[in-house]
Design a protein around this motif. Structure first.
Motif, PDB file in Angstrom:
ATOM      1  N   ALA A 107       0.968  -1.283   0.037  1.00 30.66           N
ATOM      2  CA  ALA A 107       0.036   0.006  -0.015  1.00 30.66           C
ATOM      3  C   ALA A 107       0.990   1.335  -0.170  1.00 30.66           C
ATOM      4  CB  ALA A 107      -0.798   0.185   1.099  1.00 30.66           C
ATOM      5  N   LEU A 108       1.854   1.242   0.722  1.00 29.14           N
ATOM      6  CA  LEU A 108       2.757   2.476   0.928  1.00 29.14           C
ATOM      7  C   LEU A 108       3.582   2.498  -0.380  1.00 29.14           C
ATOM      8  CD1 LEU A 108       3.669   4.627   2.745  1.00 29.14           C
ATOM      9  CD2 LEU A 108       5.476   3.337   3.612  1.00 29.14           C
ATOM     10  N   PHE A 109       3.913   1.427  -0.974  1.00 25.58           N
ATOM     11  CA  PHE A 109       4.700   1.229  -2.374  1.00 25.58           C
ATOM     12  C   PHE A 109       3.792   2.098  -3.373  1.00 25.58           C
ATOM     13  CE2 PHE A 109       5.908  -0.261  -6.350  1.00 25.58           C
ATOM     14  CZ  PHE A 109       7.306  -0.439  -6.289  1.00 25.58           C
ATOM     15  N   VAL A 110       2.521   1.604  -3.618  1.00 23.84           N
ATOM     16  CA  VAL A 110       1.407   2.418  -4.467  1.00 23.84           C
ATOM     17  C   VAL A 110       1.407   3.720  -4.140  1.00 23.84           C
ATOM     18  CG1 VAL A 110      -0.702   2.359  -5.292  1.00 23.84           C
ATOM     19  CG2 VAL A 110       0.367   0.191  -4.945  1.00 23.84           C
ATOM     20  N   LEU A 111       1.430   4.251  -2.790  1.00 24.97           N
ATOM     21  CA  LEU A 111       1.148   5.654  -2.331  1.00 24.97           C
ATOM     22  C   LEU A 111       2.220   6.333  -2.871  1.00 24.97           C
ATOM     23  CD1 LEU A 111      -0.796   7.534  -1.060  1.00 24.97           C
ATOM     24  CD2 LEU A 111       0.741   7.205   1.107  1.00 24.97           C
ATOM     25  N   ALA A 112       3.513   5.849  -2.840  1.00 21.34           N
ATOM     26  CA  ALA A 112       4.656   6.605  -3.253  1.00 21.34           C
ATOM     27  C   ALA A 112       4.671   6.646  -4.598  1.00 21.34           C
ATOM     28  CB  ALA A 112       5.965   5.823  -2.707  1.00 21.34           C
ATOM     29  N   ARG A 113       4.219   5.784  -5.420  1.00 24.65           N
ATOM     30  CA  ARG A 113       4.268   6.032  -6.819  1.00 24.65           C
ATOM     31  C   ARG A 113       3.293   6.944  -7.462  1.00 24.65           C
ATOM     32  NH1 ARG A 113       8.447   4.907  -9.271  1.00 24.65           N
ATOM     33  NH2 ARG A 113       7.518   3.761 -10.914  1.00 24.65           N
ATOM     34  N   ILE A 114       2.149   7.665  -6.650  1.00 27.72           N
ATOM     35  CA  ILE A 114       1.251   8.421  -7.082  1.00 27.72           C
ATOM     36  C   ILE A 114       1.729   9.523  -7.513  1.00 27.72           C
ATOM     37  CG2 ILE A 114      -1.012   9.671  -6.615  1.00 27.72           C
ATOM     38  CD1 ILE A 114      -1.955   6.876  -5.226  1.00 27.72           C
ATOM     39  N   PRO A 115       2.637  10.366  -6.439  1.00 27.75           N
ATOM     40  CA  PRO A 115       3.271  11.674  -6.778  1.00 27.75           C
ATOM     41  C   PRO A 115       4.313  11.765  -7.919  1.00 27.75           C
ATOM     42  CG  PRO A 115       3.909  11.023  -4.645  1.00 27.75           C
ATOM     43  CD  PRO A 115       2.958  10.143  -5.092  1.00 27.75           C
ATOM     44  N   VAL A 116       5.011  10.445  -7.943  1.00 26.38           N
ATOM     45  CA  VAL A 116       6.043  10.670  -8.908  1.00 26.38           C
ATOM     46  C   VAL A 116       5.159  10.309 -10.378  1.00 26.38           C
ATOM     47  CG1 VAL A 116       7.875   9.185 -10.083  1.00 26.38           C
ATOM     48  CG2 VAL A 116       7.602   9.479  -7.397  1.00 26.38           C
ATOM     49  N   GLY A 117       4.109   9.585 -10.503  1.00 20.94           N
ATOM     50  CA  GLY A 117       3.467   9.569 -11.783  1.00 20.94           C
ATOM     51  C   GLY A 117       2.773  10.512 -12.169  1.00 20.94           C
ATOM     52  N   LEU A 118       2.351  11.328 -11.325  1.00 19.09           N
ATOM     53  CA  LEU A 118       1.649  12.472 -11.653  1.00 19.09           C
ATOM     54  C   LEU A 118       2.488  13.768 -12.105  1.00 19.09           C
ATOM     55  CD1 LEU A 118      -1.341  12.705  -8.955  1.00 19.09           C
ATOM     56  CD2 LEU A 118      -1.476  12.094 -11.163  1.00 19.09           C
ATOM     57  N   PHE A 119       3.599  13.897 -11.163  1.00 18.80           N
ATOM     58  CA  PHE A 119       4.309  14.925 -11.484  1.00 18.80           C
ATOM     59  C   PHE A 119       5.940  14.795 -11.770  1.00 18.80           C
ATOM     60  CE2 PHE A 119       1.268  16.293  -8.282  1.00 18.80           C
ATOM     61  CZ  PHE A 119       0.908  17.614  -8.887  1.00 18.80           C
ATOM     62  N   LYS A 120       6.280  13.696 -12.122  1.00 18.57           N
ATOM     63  CA  LYS A 120       7.586  13.412 -12.855  1.00 18.57           C
ATOM     64  C   LYS A 120       7.700  13.923 -14.363  1.00 18.57           C
ATOM     65  CE  LYS A 120      11.522  11.946 -13.491  1.00 18.57           C
ATOM     66  NZ  LYS A 120      11.830  12.514 -14.583  1.00 18.57           N
ATOM     67  N   HIS A 121       7.578  15.336 -14.330  1.00 19.72           N
ATOM     68  CA  HIS A 121       7.555  15.494 -15.910  1.00 19.72           C
ATOM     69  C   HIS A 121       8.490  16.877 -15.649  1.00 19.72           C
ATOM     70  CE1 HIS A 121       3.896  13.479 -16.702  1.00 19.72           C
ATOM     71  NE2 HIS A 121       3.419  14.020 -15.549  1.00 19.72           N
ATOM     72  N   SER A 122       9.682  16.412 -15.109  1.00 22.21           N
ATOM     73  CA  SER A 122      10.727  17.555 -15.253  1.00 22.21           C
ATOM     74  C   SER A 122      11.425  17.692 -16.550  1.00 22.21           C
ATOM     75  CB  SER A 122      11.490  17.358 -13.938  1.00 22.21           C
ATOM     76  OG  SER A 122      12.087  15.859 -13.935  1.00 22.21           O
ATOM     77  N   LEU A 123      11.708  16.595 -17.283  1.00 28.74           N
ATOM     78  CA  LEU A 123      12.434  16.536 -18.341  1.00 28.74           C
ATOM     79  C   LEU A 123      11.342  17.276 -19.557  1.00 28.74           C
ATOM     80  CD1 LEU A 123      13.862  12.980 -18.397  1.00 28.74           C
ATOM     81  CD2 LEU A 123      15.069  15.069 -17.836  1.00 28.74           C
ATOM     82  N   SER A 124      10.294  16.765 -19.445  1.00 28.07           N
ATOM     83  CA  SER A 124       9.482  17.724 -20.405  1.00 28.07           C
ATOM     84  C   SER A 124       9.277  19.137 -20.180  1.00 28.07           C
ATOM     85  CB  SER A 124       7.870  16.993 -20.303  1.00 28.07           C
ATOM     86  OG  SER A 124       7.856  15.712 -20.574  1.00 28.07           O
ATOM     87  N   ILE A 125       9.181  19.575 -18.987  1.00 32.98           N
ATOM     88  CA  ILE A 125       9.212  20.941 -18.803  1.00 32.98           C
ATOM     89  C   ILE A 125      10.653  21.564 -19.055  1.00 32.98           C
ATOM     90  CG2 ILE A 125       9.115  22.845 -16.953  1.00 32.98           C
ATOM     91  CD1 ILE A 125       7.098  21.026 -15.526  1.00 32.98           C
ATOM     92  N   CYS A 126      11.711  20.773 -18.916  1.00 29.79           N
ATOM     93  CA  CYS A 126      13.078  21.095 -19.215  1.00 29.79           C
ATOM     94  C   CYS A 126      13.204  21.530 -20.706  1.00 29.79           C
ATOM     95  CB  CYS A 126      14.009  20.309 -18.585  1.00 29.79           C
ATOM     96  SG  CYS A 126      14.510  20.441 -17.132  1.00 29.79           S
ATOM     97  N   ARG A 127      12.588  20.615 -21.527  1.00 27.83           N
ATOM     98  CA  ARG A 127      12.663  20.719 -22.998  1.00 27.83           C
ATOM     99  C   ARG A 127      11.833  21.860 -23.433  1.00 27.83           C
ATOM    100  NH1 ARG A 127      12.123  14.870 -22.592  1.00 27.83           N
ATOM    101  NH2 ARG A 127      14.131  13.957 -23.303  1.00 27.83           N
ATOM    102  N   ALA A 128      10.390  22.195 -22.729  1.00 27.13           N
ATOM    103  CA  ALA A 128      10.033  23.341 -23.120  1.00 27.13           C
ATOM    104  C   ALA A 128      10.744  24.509 -22.605  1.00 27.13           C
ATOM    105  CB  ALA A 128       8.652  23.332 -22.172  1.00 27.13           C
ATOM    106  N   LEU A 129      11.183  24.713 -21.613  1.00 26.93           N
ATOM    107  CA  LEU A 129      11.985  25.777 -21.338  1.00 26.93           C
ATOM    108  C   LEU A 129      13.148  26.006 -22.415  1.00 26.93           C
ATOM    109  CD1 LEU A 129      13.290  27.948 -19.207  1.00 26.93           C
ATOM    110  CD2 LEU A 129      14.374  26.084 -17.732  1.00 26.93           C
ATOM    111  N   LEU A 130      13.895  24.882 -22.527  1.00 24.37           N
ATOM    112  CA  LEU A 130      14.857  25.191 -23.725  1.00 24.37           C
ATOM    113  C   LEU A 130      14.281  25.547 -25.047  1.00 24.37           C
ATOM    114  CD1 LEU A 130      17.064  21.834 -23.222  1.00 24.37           C
ATOM    115  CD2 LEU A 130      17.665  24.358 -22.516  1.00 24.37           C
TER     116      LEU A 130
END
Length: 473
Positions: A107-130
Motif C-alpha cells: 500500500a505504501l509502495f503504491v502511495l509513493a508511486r502516485i506523486p511520481v506518476g503525476l508530477f515526474k515531468h521535469s524532463l518535459s518542462i526542461c525541454r519546453a524551457l529550452l
C-alpha cells in the motif's frame, strides 16, 4: 548589413547560456537518479509479498498516471511559467522517491508511486524551457545535447544503483539517494539566473524595426529551407495574438515573463483547458500518429531483445547486456550529431524526419532478418543513431507547427502519446511472440512502414500550407 544587425540583436545573454548549461545538468541528474531505481522496483515489490499479477498492476500505476498527467502538467507549465512548475515537479518527485524509501508494504509502495506518476515531468518542462530560450534554428542542436546529457545519466544510474543494492537495505538507500538528487536539482533550478533571462530588452524604434526585419528574414529562410510547416509561427503569434503579447513570452530574447503561481485555481484550470483544447483541435493528428507508430515500433524492437538473442544465436545474458549497453551509449552520443545533421539538411526537418524514419524501418527489418550476431551489431549501431535523431525531429516539428506559446502543452501531449505506446507495445509483443521470436520486430517493421507512408502523404501538404502562409505575408 541586416545579417550583421540580426546577429547582434539576437545574441544570447550570458545568463541565458548559463541556464541552458544548468538545464543540461538537471537532465543528467534527473535520469541518473531515476535509473538507479527502475531496475530495482520489480524486485522490491515482489519482496513485499506481491504476486506476479499484483506486481504487474502496481507496476502499471506509474504509466497510467503519466498517460493522463503529461499533457495537463505540460499545459500548466505554459500557464504558471517554467520556473514554478519545474520546482513543483522536482519537489513532489523528491517527496515520492523519499516515500518510496520508506515503503515497507504494498500500500505504501503504491502511495509513493502516485506523486511520481503525476508530477515526474521535469524532463518535459526542461525541454519546453529550452525551446523558450533558443531560436528555431538552434533548437535541434540544444535538444540533441539535452537528450545526450540525459541519456548519459540513464546509462550510469544503474551502475550506482546496482552497487548500492549489494549492501543491506540497498533499495532504501537508492530511493533516498534519488530523492536527494531531485532536491539538489530543485535547489539548482531555484538558483538559476532567471532575472537575467526575464529582463525585457528595451530598444529604440530603429532596433525594433531591425528586429522585425530579422524575424521576417529568418521566417523567409525557414520557408525556403523546408521548416515552414509551422501553422502557428511564434513570430506571427507574438505580433498578432493579444493574449500572447500580454503573456510576455516572446521569442528571440525580447521578453519572457512568467505568471504568478498564486493566481486563482479556476483561472489556472481554465487556461490549461483552453491550451489543451487548442492542441486537440489543431491539425496535428498526423505528427502524433507518426510518433505513436514509431514509439510502438521501437519498443517492439527492444521488447524481447534478450530472449531473442538467446533463442536465435545462443547468446548469454551477459553478452546481450554488453550489446544493450553499447547501443545505449551510442544513442547518448548521437545526441551530439543532431545539430550537424540538421545543418546538413538545411533545417529541413520534415525531410530529415522522413529519412530517419525510413532508416529506422530498414534497420528493424535487418535486425529481424539478421542471420548472424554481427548483423545485429551493425543494425544496433545505426538504430541508436536514427532513433535519437528521429526523436528530436518530431519534437521540433511539433513545436514548429503548434507554436512556442504552447510548447509545454505540445511536449506533454507528445509524452502522453508515447505513454499510449508503452501500454500497447507489451500486448502486441506478447501476441507477436506466439508466432516467432522475430515476431515483435517484424510487426515493428509494418508499423514503421505505415509511419513512412503517412509522412509521404502528409509532408507535401505541410509544404503547401507553408507556401500559402508565405504568400499571405
Amino acid at each position: 548589413m541586416n545579417n550583421q544587425k540580426c546577429s547582434t540583436l539576437f545574441q544570447k545573454p550570458r545568463g541565458r547560456t548559463r541556464i541552458i548549461q544548468c538545464i543540461y545538468v538537471v537532465g543528467f541528474m534527473d535520469l541518473f537518479g531515476v535509473s538507479m531505481i527502475i531496475p530495482l522496483l520489480s524486485h522490491h515489490v515482489k519482496a513485499l509479498g506481491a504476486s506476479p499479477t499484483v506486481a504487474g498492476i502496481v507496476g502499471s500505476t506509474y504509466g497510467i498516471l503519466q498517460l493522463f498527467s503529461s499533457t495537463i502538467v505540460g499545459s500548466w507549465s505554459d500557464v504558471v511559467g517554467r520556473r514554478y512548475s519545474l520546482l513543483t515537479c522536482l519537489l513532489l518527485s523528491a517527496f515520492g522517491y523519499g516515500l518510496l524509501g520508506m515503503s515497507s508494504s504494498i500500500a505504501l509502495f503504491v502511495l509513493a508511486r502516485i506523486p511520481v506518476g503525476l508530477f515526474k515531468h521535469s524532463l518535459s518542462i526542461c525541454r519546453a524551457l529550452l525551446s523558450d530560450l533558443v531560436s528555431d534554428s538552434e533548437r535541434p542542436l540544444v535538444m540533441g545535447h539535452f537528450n545526450a546529457a540525459s541519456s548519459v545519466g540513464f546509462i550510469l544510474g544503474p551502475v550506482v544503483g546496482g552497487y548500492l543494492t549489494e549492501h543491506e537495505g540497498g533499495f532504501y538507500t537508492s530511493s533516498f539517494t534519488c530523492a536527494a538528487i531531485f532536491l539538489i536539482n530543485a535547489g539548482l533550478v531555484w538558483m538559476l539566473p532567471w532575472s537575467e533571462t526575464l529582463l525585457h530588452r528595451n530598444g529604440t524604434n530603429s532596433s525594433n524595426n531591425t528586429s522585425k526585419v530579422c524575424h521576417d528574414n529568418n521566417y523567409s529562410k525557414s520557408v525556403h529551407n523546408g521548416s515552414h510547416a509551422n501553422s502557428n509561427h511564434p513570430v506571427l503569434a507574438a505580433e498578432t495574438d493579444p493574449a500572447y503579447r500580454a503573456s510576455g513570452k516572446h521569442r528571440g530574447g525580447l521578453m519572457w515573463r512568467e505568471v504568478s503561481l498564486l493566481q486563482p485555481a479556476w483561472r489556472q484550470l481554465s487556461s490549461v483547458g483552453s491550451k489543451i483544447h487548442m492542441v486537440a483541435s489543431s491539425d496535428m493528428w498526423d505528427l502524433f500518429l507518426v510518433r505513436l507508430l514509431m514509439a510502438i515500433a521501437i519498443m517492439l524492437y527492444y521488447s524481447n531483445f534478450s530472449l531473442a538473442m538467446e533463442e536465435r544465436f545462443s547468446l548469454k545474458p551477459k553478452v546481450t547486456g554488453y550489446l544493450i549497453s553499447y547501443s545505449s551509449t551510442l544513442g547518448a552520443l548521437a545526441g551530439f550529431l543532431v545539430g550537424p545533421v540538421t545543418q546538413l539538411y538545411g533545417n529541413n526537418m520534415p525531410a530529415l524526419l522522413l529519412h530517419s524514419t525510413l532508416l529506422t524501418c530498414l534497420l528493424i527489418f535487418l535486425y529481424a532478418a539478421a542471420p548472424s550476431v554481427w548483423q545485429v551489431l551493425l543494425s544496433s549501431t545505426f538504430f541508436a543513431i536514427s532513433t535519437s535523431i528521429g526523436r528530436t525531429c518530431i519534437t521540433d516539428l511539433e513545436l514548429q507547427r503548434g507554436g512556442v506559446q504552447a510548447s509545454g502543452t505540445l511536449i506533454g501531449a507528445g509524452q502522453s502519446v508515447t505513454a499510449v505506446g508503452r501500454v500497447l507495445a507489451p500486448l502486441l509483443s506478447g501476441l507477436a511472440q506466439e508466432f516467432s521470436p522475430c515476431g515483435p520486430p517484424s510487426l515493428g517493421v509494418v508499423l514503421a512502414l505505415a509511419a513512412v507512408a503517412l509522412l509521404l502523404i502528409r509532408i507535401p501538404k505541410w509544404d503547401r500550407r507553408g507556401m500559402t502562409k508565405m504568400a499571405t505575408l
